[in-house]
Enzyme design. Structure first.
Site, PDB file in Angstrom:
ATOM      1  N   LYS A  91       0.852  -1.197   0.000  1.00 30.85           N
ATOM      2  CA  LYS A  91       0.000   0.000   0.000  1.00 30.85           C
ATOM      3  C   LYS A  91       0.883   1.241   0.000  1.00 30.85           C
ATOM      4  O   LYS A  91       1.503   1.568   1.008  1.00 30.85           O
ATOM      5  CB  LYS A  91      -0.927   0.043   1.222  1.00 30.85           C
ATOM      6  CG  LYS A  91      -1.993   1.133   1.046  1.00 30.85           C
ATOM      7  CD  LYS A  91      -2.645   1.568   2.330  1.00 30.85           C
ATOM      8  CE  LYS A  91      -1.909   2.614   3.084  1.00 30.85           C
ATOM      9  NZ  LYS A  91      -1.670   3.892   2.376  1.00 30.85           N
ATOM     10  N   GLY A  93       7.391   5.138   8.019  1.00 33.89           N
ATOM     11  CA  GLY A  93       6.502   6.281   8.199  1.00 33.89           C
ATOM     12  C   GLY A  93       6.742   6.915   9.555  1.00 33.89           C
ATOM     13  O   GLY A  93       7.835   6.791  10.129  1.00 33.89           O
ATOM     14  N   SER A  94       5.711   7.559  10.077  1.00 35.33           N
ATOM     15  CA  SER A  94       5.880   8.300  11.323  1.00 35.33           C
ATOM     16  C   SER A  94       5.974   7.345  12.514  1.00 35.33           C
ATOM     17  O   SER A  94       5.434   6.235  12.492  1.00 35.33           O
ATOM     18  CB  SER A  94       4.687   9.241  11.519  1.00 35.33           C
ATOM     19  OG  SER A  94       3.495   8.481  11.589  1.00 35.33           O
ATOM     20  N   THR A  95       6.636   7.817  13.565  1.00 36.36           N
ATOM     21  CA  THR A  95       6.756   7.017  14.793  1.00 36.36           C
ATOM     22  C   THR A  95       5.372   6.757  15.392  1.00 36.36           C
ATOM     23  O   THR A  95       5.082   5.664  15.877  1.00 36.36           O
ATOM     24  CB  THR A  95       7.677   7.743  15.798  1.00 36.36           C
ATOM     25  OG1 THR A  95       8.985   7.785  15.215  1.00 36.36           O
ATOM     26  CG2 THR A  95       7.760   7.026  17.129  1.00 36.36           C
ATOM     27  N   GLU A  96       4.500   7.765  15.295  1.00 43.57           N
ATOM     28  CA  GLU A  96       3.147   7.634  15.850  1.00 43.57           C
ATOM     29  C   GLU A  96       2.410   6.447  15.203  1.00 43.57           C
ATOM     30  O   GLU A  96       1.885   5.575  15.901  1.00 43.57           O
ATOM     31  CB  GLU A  96       2.434   8.946  15.529  1.00 43.57           C
ATOM     32  CG  GLU A  96       1.121   9.161  16.161  1.00 43.57           C
ATOM     33  CD  GLU A  96       0.438  10.370  15.500  1.00 43.57           C
ATOM     34  OE1 GLU A  96       1.090  11.119  14.730  1.00 43.57           O
ATOM     35  OE2 GLU A  96      -0.767  10.514  15.737  1.00 43.57           O
ATOM     36  N   VAL A  97       2.399   6.402  13.880  1.00 41.68           N
ATOM     37  CA  VAL A  97       1.703   5.307  13.183  1.00 41.68           C
ATOM     38  C   VAL A  97       2.481   3.994  13.370  1.00 41.68           C
ATOM     39  O   VAL A  97       1.880   2.931  13.527  1.00 41.68           O
ATOM     40  CB  VAL A  97       1.507   5.644  11.682  1.00 41.68           C
ATOM     41  CG1 VAL A  97       0.962   4.447  10.924  1.00 41.68           C
ATOM     42  CG2 VAL A  97       0.568   6.837  11.528  1.00 41.68           C
ATOM     43  N   GLY A  98       3.802   4.090  13.405  1.00 37.87           N
ATOM     44  CA  GLY A  98       4.617   2.888  13.624  1.00 37.87           C
ATOM     45  C   GLY A  98       4.241   2.188  14.920  1.00 37.87           C
ATOM     46  O   GLY A  98       4.161   0.960  14.984  1.00 37.87           O
ATOM     47  N   GLU A 127      10.518   1.397  10.189  1.00 34.48           N
ATOM     48  CA  GLU A 127      11.544   2.432   9.966  1.00 34.48           C
ATOM     49  C   GLU A 127      10.840   3.765  10.136  1.00 34.48           C
ATOM     50  O   GLU A 127       9.964   4.115   9.339  1.00 34.48           O
ATOM     51  CB  GLU A 127      12.155   2.248   8.566  1.00 34.48           C
ATOM     52  CG  GLU A 127      13.487   2.950   8.418  1.00 34.48           C
ATOM     53  CD  GLU A 127      13.348   4.295   7.762  1.00 34.48           C
ATOM     54  OE1 GLU A 127      13.260   5.297   8.512  1.00 34.48           O
ATOM     55  OE2 GLU A 127      13.321   4.343   6.526  1.00 34.48           O
ATOM     56  N   CYS A 138      13.715  10.978   6.322  1.00 38.61           N
ATOM     57  CA  CYS A 138      13.661  10.578   7.736  1.00 38.61           C
ATOM     58  C   CYS A 138      15.008  10.749   8.426  1.00 38.61           C
ATOM     59  O   CYS A 138      15.065  10.996   9.621  1.00 38.61           O
ATOM     60  CB  CYS A 138      13.121   9.168   7.889  1.00 38.61           C
ATOM     61  SG  CYS A 138      13.882   8.016   6.766  1.00 38.61           S
ATOM     62  N   GLU A 141      10.310  16.095  15.167  1.00 36.40           N
ATOM     63  CA  GLU A 141      10.661  15.949  13.753  1.00 36.40           C
ATOM     64  C   GLU A 141       9.803  16.901  12.921  1.00 36.40           C
ATOM     65  O   GLU A 141       8.573  16.844  12.981  1.00 36.40           O
ATOM     66  CB  GLU A 141      10.415  14.504  13.295  1.00 36.40           C
ATOM     67  CG  GLU A 141      10.874  14.282  11.867  1.00 36.40           C
ATOM     68  CD  GLU A 141      10.652  12.855  11.382  1.00 36.40           C
ATOM     69  OE1 GLU A 141       9.604  12.259  11.723  1.00 36.40           O
ATOM     70  OE2 GLU A 141      11.507  12.340  10.651  1.00 36.40           O
TER      71      GLU A 141
HETATM   72  P1  ADP Z   1       3.327  10.754   7.244  1.00 35.89           P
HETATM   73  O1  ADP Z   1       3.063  11.428   8.564  1.00 35.89           O
HETATM   74  O2  ADP Z   1       4.709  10.903   6.765  1.00 35.89           O
HETATM   75  O3  ADP Z   1       2.261  10.943   6.212  1.00 35.89           O
HETATM   76  P2  ADP Z   1       2.282   8.278   8.134  1.00 35.89           P
HETATM   77  O4  ADP Z   1       3.004   7.481   9.146  1.00 35.89           O
HETATM   78  O5  ADP Z   1       1.018   8.966   8.528  1.00 35.89           O
HETATM   79  O6  ADP Z   1       3.369   9.250   7.557  1.00 35.89           O
HETATM   80  O7  ADP Z   1       1.948   7.423   6.839  1.00 35.89           O
HETATM   81  C1  ADP Z   1       2.834   6.510   6.266  1.00 35.89           C
HETATM   82  C2  ADP Z   1       2.010   5.391   5.665  1.00 35.89           C
HETATM   83  O8  ADP Z   1       1.244   4.776   6.697  1.00 35.89           O
HETATM   84  C3  ADP Z   1       1.006   5.822   4.600  1.00 35.89           C
HETATM   85  O9  ADP Z   1       0.970   4.817   3.593  1.00 35.89           O
HETATM   86  C4  ADP Z   1      -0.297   5.866   5.365  1.00 35.89           C
HETATM   87  O10 ADP Z   1      -1.434   5.666   4.547  1.00 35.89           O
HETATM   88  C5  ADP Z   1      -0.126   4.698   6.314  1.00 35.89           C
HETATM   89  N1  ADP Z   1      -0.924   4.770   7.541  1.00 35.89           N
HETATM   90  C6  ADP Z   1      -1.341   5.873   8.206  1.00 35.89           C
HETATM   91  N2  ADP Z   1      -2.043   5.519   9.308  1.00 35.89           N
HETATM   92  C7  ADP Z   1      -2.065   4.161   9.344  1.00 35.89           C
HETATM   93  C8  ADP Z   1      -2.613   3.191  10.237  1.00 35.89           C
HETATM   94  N3  ADP Z   1      -3.276   3.537  11.321  1.00 35.89           N
HETATM   95  N4  ADP Z   1      -2.425   1.883   9.962  1.00 35.89           N
HETATM   96  C9  ADP Z   1      -1.719   1.505   8.876  1.00 35.89           C
HETATM   97  N5  ADP Z   1      -1.196   2.364   7.995  1.00 35.89           N
HETATM   98  C10 ADP Z   1      -1.346   3.677   8.214  1.00 35.89           C
END
Ligand code: ADP
Length: 502
Positions: free
Chosen positions: A200, A253-258, A275, A309, A406
């Site tokens: 995705k 992606g972001s640490t929050e979503v990670g 990462e 990053c 960040e």
């Molecule tokens: P950024 O803040 O750089 O946009 P995100 O961490 O929000 O980075 O997004 C990175 C990826 O993670 C994107 O493909 C986004 O669609 C996906 N994403 C965002 N939220 C979620 C989630 N809760 N679960 C899975 N994937 C997510």
């Protein structure tokens, strides 16, 4: 620049791809819309124009894609392919990408805002190199044969060895800053290991992944081995990473979503590689030539408009040369030509989106409110698109938000230091630990500093240099696991111990 007036700058293949506007997703070898019919607009950040729409996948589409990947993993031609056949398919894909390199670069530029010239050299070039590097591993996956003792079974004899087996169905969720490159960083080792994949891309930048899907089909990968779904994090990403039939999640992606993904993965004992964010220090010691250090520091933060990053966002310079280095970085920042990515002269393109522009500008404002001094940049541009001038701030201190969080934009904070004994502690004074660079030719000082830096990569006299063979990933809250290198391949493999009584 509006797309209509940029057309003459684009290759025929790029215009043909863009003219399709109504793109579909790749599931089980077929191009399909979302089950709901919903679509997402794809915006060119340099003009704020909608350049395409893609399906907005949701739970039902995720289900189809994961089931297709599961079937392809368990049965069909893929699990029967020999390592050399997987390698051949991957090398063919790399050749096909190389043949379309210019088109990929232009699509990446229109979709993300980055320079097409940089995309050609870095994003597309690395994607090709990583695929070829990882293709090489397919034929070199090996276990070990171990002489065991089993002392409590006197007289018994055993043949004991380990097998490395593909982990299974891999969910790949990637960000928008290096769309094709991020996809291949994860696809490469997954395919080399024999996994199947649901990829995705980020909702902001789905186009290069869809183009990649066309080449995956052309290369001859069996249906279902690579499925590509487009959609946002909430409706497509979240159900994908939570799916019980997914065996590994690979996320950048972001640490929050990670963290959300890590929690969801543990519920199913899904393996994961994360990462995540960074706040990487650039440390300039007193023996350094100020001009060289300033050029390096500018490149470390302003490359890809700071949307990297491992961007070197905190600059620490020895006080003897601080004023000179900071003045030179500021001069470079002021002189960087700003413009859309199809203009070869442009060095600073737009940020990815309006929310990102607002976020970066609010950090700059917060820095000023908290007492920092603006040395360069700081303003949005009058151009259409999401531009902000490369920005340098001094008179900062570690408690400021701009020093702690960040920003993910072209914003550099600069601080002098006096004592080398302080600098490792200052560099490590962040929850992140992705990268760091040290600028000096004093071998002894550099080599004493390297072990003290808590970061996944330490560069010396360079920054953000990446190679397919060198593992990349974070200490602390910058992630878990590694992309690239053999370390990455290992994370797509299980280890099975086999003990045979003979
Ligand atoms: P950024 O803040 O750089 O946009 P995100 O961490 O929000 O980075 O997004 C990175 C990826 O993670 C994107 O493909 C986004 O669609 C996906 N994403 C965002 N939220 C979620 C989630 N809760 N679960 C899975 N994937 C997510």
């Amino acid at each position: 620049m509006e797309l209509a007036s940029a057309r003459h700058l684009l290759s025929a293949q790029t215009t043909e791809f863009l003219d399709r506007t109504h793109h579909q997703m790749l599931i089980d070898g077929a191009w399909v819309p979302a089950a709901s019919g919903a679509r997402i607009e794809v915006i060119n950040p340099a003009s704020e124009e909608v350049i395409a729409t893609v399906p907005a996948a949701a739970t039902q589409d995720v289900e189809h894609a994961v089931q297709a990947a599961r079937r392809a993993f368990e049965s069909g031609p893929w699990p029967k392919l020999k390592p050399v056949d997987r390698q051949r398919l991957m090398l063919k894909l790399a050749d096909l990408i190389e043949g379309q390199a210019q088109t990929f670069a232009e699509i990446e530029s229109l979709d993300n805002g980055k320079s097409a010239a940089i995309a050609l050299a870095v994003d597309v070039g690395q994607a090709i190199d990583v695929l070829r590097y990882m293709a090489g591993w397919a034929t070199k996956i090996e276990g070990t044969c171990t002489q065991v003792s089993v002392p409590y079974m006197p007289g018994a004899e055993f043949l004991s060895y380990t097998r490395r087996e593909a982990v299974g169905v891999v969910a790949i969720v990637i960000p928008w800053n290096f769309p094709l490159m991020m996809a291949v960083w994860k696809l490469g080792p997954a395919l080399s290991a024999g996994c199947t994949v649901v990829l995705k891309p980020a909702e902001q930048t789905p186009l290069s992944a869809l183009m990649l899907g066309e080449l995956i089909q052309q290369a001859g990968f069996p249906p279902g081995v690579v499925n590509i779904i487009t959609g946002d994090g909430r409706h497509a990403g979240a159900p994908l990473v939570r799916h019980p039939s997914v065996n590994k999640v690979s996320f950048t992606g972001s640490t929050e979503v990670g963290k959300l993904i890590g929690h969801a993965a543990v519920d199913n004992m899904t393996r994961f590689t994360l990462e995540l964010g960074g706040k990487s220090p650039v440390i300039v010691l007193d023996d350094c030539d100020p001009t060289t250090a300033a050029a390096g520091a500018a490149q470390a933060i302003f490359f890809n408009h700071g949307q990297v990053c491992c961007a070197g966002s905190r600059l620490y310079v020895h006080k003897k040369i601080f004023d000179r280095v900071v003045a030179d970085v500021a001069l470079i920042a002021e002189q960087m030509p700003m413009g859309h990515g199809l203009d070869p002269a442009s060095q600073i393109g737009p940020l990815i989106s309006r929310p990102q522009l607002d976020r970066v500008c609010s950090y700059i404002e917060s820095g000023i409110e908290q007492g920092a001094t603006l040395i360069a940049g700081g303003q949005r541009s009058d151009l259409p698109g999401y531009y902000v001038r490369p920005t340098v701030m001094a008179n900062v201190n570690p408690s400021m938000r701009i020093m702690k969080e960040e920003i993910f934009g072209p914003v550099l904070t600069a601080m002098p230091f006096d004592d080398l004994d302080d600098i490792a502690a200052w560099a490590n004074d962040t929850p992140y630990g992705l990268g760091a660079s040290i600028w000096s030719n004093n071998l002894s000082k550099v080599n004493r500093l390297i072990p003290k830096i808590k970061a996944g990569t330490v560069w010396v006299n360079c920054h953000s240099v990446l190679d397919p063979a060198m593992p990349f990933g974070g200490y602390k809250q910058s992630g878990i696991g590694r992309d690239l290198g053999k370390a990455s391949l290992e994370s797509y493999l299980e280890t099975k111990s086999v003990i045979i009584a003979v």
